[in-house]
Design a protein around this motif. Structure first.
Motif, PDB file in Angstrom:
ATOM      1  N   THR A  93       0.878  -1.186   0.000  1.00  0.00           N
ATOM      2  CA  THR A  93       0.000   0.000   0.000  1.00  0.00           C
ATOM      3  C   THR A  93       0.911   1.231   0.000  1.00  0.00           C
ATOM      4  OG1 THR A  93      -0.044  -0.075   2.415  1.00  0.00           O
ATOM      5  CG2 THR A  93      -1.883  -1.123   1.262  1.00  0.00           C
ATOM      6  N   ASN A  96       0.664   7.596  -2.094  1.00  0.00           N
ATOM      7  CA  ASN A  96       0.305   8.418  -3.262  1.00  0.00           C
ATOM      8  C   ASN A  96       1.014   9.762  -3.152  1.00  0.00           C
ATOM      9  OD1 ASN A  96      -1.549   6.679  -4.607  1.00  0.00           O
ATOM     10  ND2 ASN A  96      -3.120   7.159  -3.076  1.00  0.00           N
ATOM     11  N   ASN A 102      -2.033   4.162  -1.314  1.00  0.00           N
ATOM     12  CA  ASN A 102      -2.532   3.671  -2.605  1.00  0.00           C
ATOM     13  C   ASN A 102      -3.072   2.265  -2.416  1.00  0.00           C
ATOM     14  OD1 ASN A 102      -2.619   2.185  -5.042  1.00  0.00           O
ATOM     15  ND2 ASN A 102      -1.474   3.856  -6.021  1.00  0.00           N
ATOM     16  N   ASN A 104      -4.795   0.410  -4.704  1.00  0.00           N
ATOM     17  CA  ASN A 104      -5.155  -0.279  -5.951  1.00  0.00           C
ATOM     18  C   ASN A 104      -4.927  -1.789  -5.863  1.00  0.00           C
ATOM     19  OD1 ASN A 104      -5.776   2.209  -6.889  1.00  0.00           O
ATOM     20  ND2 ASN A 104      -3.888   2.479  -8.116  1.00  0.00           N
ATOM     21  N   ALA A 105      -3.788  -2.176  -5.318  1.00  0.00           N
ATOM     22  CA  ALA A 105      -3.468  -3.618  -5.256  1.00  0.00           C
ATOM     23  C   ALA A 105      -4.445  -4.337  -4.324  1.00  0.00           C
ATOM     24  CB  ALA A 105      -2.030  -3.810  -4.768  1.00  0.00           C
ATOM     25  N   TYR A 107      -7.573  -3.526  -3.640  1.00  0.00           N
ATOM     26  CA  TYR A 107      -8.898  -3.647  -4.273  1.00  0.00           C
ATOM     27  C   TYR A 107      -8.866  -4.662  -5.421  1.00  0.00           C
ATOM     28  CZ  TYR A 107     -10.323   0.443  -1.597  1.00  0.00           C
ATOM     29  OH  TYR A 107     -10.629   1.324  -0.574  1.00  0.00           O
ATOM     30  N   SER A 108      -7.763  -4.727  -6.153  1.00  0.00           N
ATOM     31  CA  SER A 108      -7.770  -5.703  -7.266  1.00  0.00           C
ATOM     32  C   SER A 108      -7.724  -7.118  -6.711  1.00  0.00           C
ATOM     33  CB  SER A 108      -6.607  -5.431  -8.234  1.00  0.00           C
ATOM     34  OG  SER A 108      -5.400  -5.745  -7.636  1.00  0.00           O
ATOM     35  N   THR A 133     -11.080   0.746   5.442  1.00  0.00           N
ATOM     36  CA  THR A 133     -10.811  -0.087   4.249  1.00  0.00           C
ATOM     37  C   THR A 133     -11.523  -1.430   4.325  1.00  0.00           C
ATOM     38  OG1 THR A 133      -8.663   0.980   3.986  1.00  0.00           O
ATOM     39  CG2 THR A 133      -8.978  -1.113   2.853  1.00  0.00           C
TER      40      THR A 133
END
Ligand code: UDX
Length: 432
Positions: A93, A96, A102, A104-105, A107-108, A133
């Motif tokens: 994480t 940014n 961040n 993104n990883a 959530y994917s 989160t």
């Protein structure tokens, strides 16, 4: 159930230093672990017993549990998710631009878990994630999983690089954030062998405990580092102050070692993330802004000393000892050394560097395999990472090879009396 008695099958998604350490320590506790990564090169290396990073004690655990077939690594997302009831999210994480984390990883990975969720599972956030989160991960999974029941749990890690195996085997506490009795019961079973305090709380509290913990440790370091500057002015030994306050059981002796500042992939990122989390709530954590500012200025305070003592930096030859952000790791993320190298090269110094483990690709500096090559003919030696090797160095021999006898100890770890005896001018930070 795993093939080792009353233990469980666990999936760890993300085979970086947190994921691999978490997985192997779960093997030590008797569980059967699958490590999943999208990077087939990492999976191939790990399956062959090779780590793609340096972490003391981990290679031995990897070899042991591969041999005993307690751990395997795969890129097969569907099978890995379908076959495991406990799924750890251990992906990065990073920070940014605006200081926020961040995700993104995360959530994917949550989307993949939802897509292949074939039965009830507990999804465990091990990655350091902002407050709230867990519920966002729940929403992402729900959008994909067609109503299969599941629970999301927050289980932050408190691993220090260089002692991650020890910290994972002997945690000061296990923090579990969940509102599901079923998930809490499964987590108790997973950590049954643990004899550390077990904190069960809400997911948001668990997420905030992680940021608050790292931010408080960073605060201790910035406090002692700013006090060290005062000690410089008052000719007082900062290590005497650390010892004197650290014996108060309410303060404790740890994280009061003054020096050039903290680095690493966690403290800078987590302090910024907590500041951003507060701002998003319309609140102000100005104390952490100060923690960050002190830390960012500490390398420059150190270099001002160097510049003053050796009479300017232009055209000087400098040796920088240590590139890793701390000993015991090959990690240079946010390492103070990188700031020092940038400053020295931009001020016209010729710089030689040494690190026992890290190899640097910086065209403006010369990396030496041997410390004595790095210090040969220099105007000043700067110790930036407190590697054991530098504490045990033959400084009398170093004195015979340097051009000018100046040592600047960025971690206050060298023996000043000894160095002065050899004819060095010694400067620490808050070390009269
Ligand atoms: C930290 C936290 O300790 C760990 O609990 C969390 O899970 C991840 O972040 P890490 O960053 O790996 O671990 O290393 P740590 O040992 O905490 O050191 C961080 C930085 O602080 C290093 O650059 C170290 O040199 C510096 N430090 C540490 C000091 O400058 N003074 C101290 O007294 C202690």
């Amino acid at each position: 159930m795993g093939s080792r008695g009353s233990n469980v099958n666990v999936l760890v998604i993300g085979t970086g230093y947190v994921g691999t350490t978490t997985g192997l320590v779960l093997c030590e506790k008797g569980h059967i672990v699958t490590g999943l990564d999208i990077d087939d090169k990492k999976v191939e290396a790990l399956s062959a017993g090779r780590l793609h990073f340096y972490e003391k004690g981990l290679p031995e655990l990897l070899k042991k549990h591969l041999t005993e077939k307690n751990i395997s690594f795969t890129t097969d997302v569907k099978t890995a998710i379908e076959q495991n009831d406990l799924i750890f999210i251990c992906v990065g994480t990073p920070k940014n631009e605006d200081g926020s984390a961040n995700l993104n990883a995360v959530y994917s990975v949550a989307k993949m878990i939802g897509t292949y969720m074939n039965k009830y599972k507990v999804v465990i956030n091990k990655s350091t994630v902002p407050v709230g989160t867990a519920s966002k991960v729940t929403t992402v999974i729900e959008a994909e999983n067609g109503k299969v029941p599941f629970d999301v749990v927050s289980n932050p890690e408190f691993l220090r690089e260089g002692s991650a195996v020890y910290d994972a085997l002997h945690p000061d506490r296990v923090v579990i954030g969940s509102s599901s009795k079923k998930a809490l019961e499964m987590m108790r079973q997973l950590y049954a062998a643990e004899n550390s305090p077990f904190i069960e709380t809400t997911p948001s509290a668990a997420e905030l405990i992680k940021y608050a913990s790292n931010s408080f440790l960073a605060l201790k370091i910035s406090f002692i580092n700013q006090l060290a500057r005062l000690c410089d002015n008052m000719q007082v030994d900062i290590d005497e102050i650390s010892k004197g306050i650290g014996l108060d059981h309410r303060i404790g002796p740890h994280f009061l070692k003054a020096g050039i500042g903290y680095g690493g992939s966690c403290f800078p990122k987590d302090v910024s993330a907590l500041i951003t989390i507060a701002k998003a709530e319309g609140m102000d954590l100005s104390i952490l802004e100060e923690v960050k500012a002190i830390n960012q200025s500490q390398p420059f305070y150190f270099l001002e000393k160097v510049e003053k003592v050796i009479g300017g930096l232009d055209n000087k030859s400098i040796a920088v000892l240590g590139l890793a952000f701390k000993p015991g790791t090959d990690d240079t993320r946010e390492s103070p050394s990188l700031v020092i190298l940038d400053e020295l090269t931009s001020k016209g110094c010729s710089v030689k560097v040494h690190d026992p483990i890290v190899t640097l690709s910086n065209p403006y500096v010369k990396q030496c395999k041997d410390v004595l090559d790095a210090v040969a003919g220099v105007d000043a030696v700067l110790l930036i990472t407190d590697w054991e090797e530098y504490l045990k160095l033959d400084w009398e021999k170093v004195k015979s090879t340097v051009k000018q006898p100046y040592v600047f100890d960025g971690r206050n770890v060298l023996n000043k009396q000894e160095l002065v005896k050899f004819g060095f001018n010694y400067e620490g930070i808050g070390k009269p």
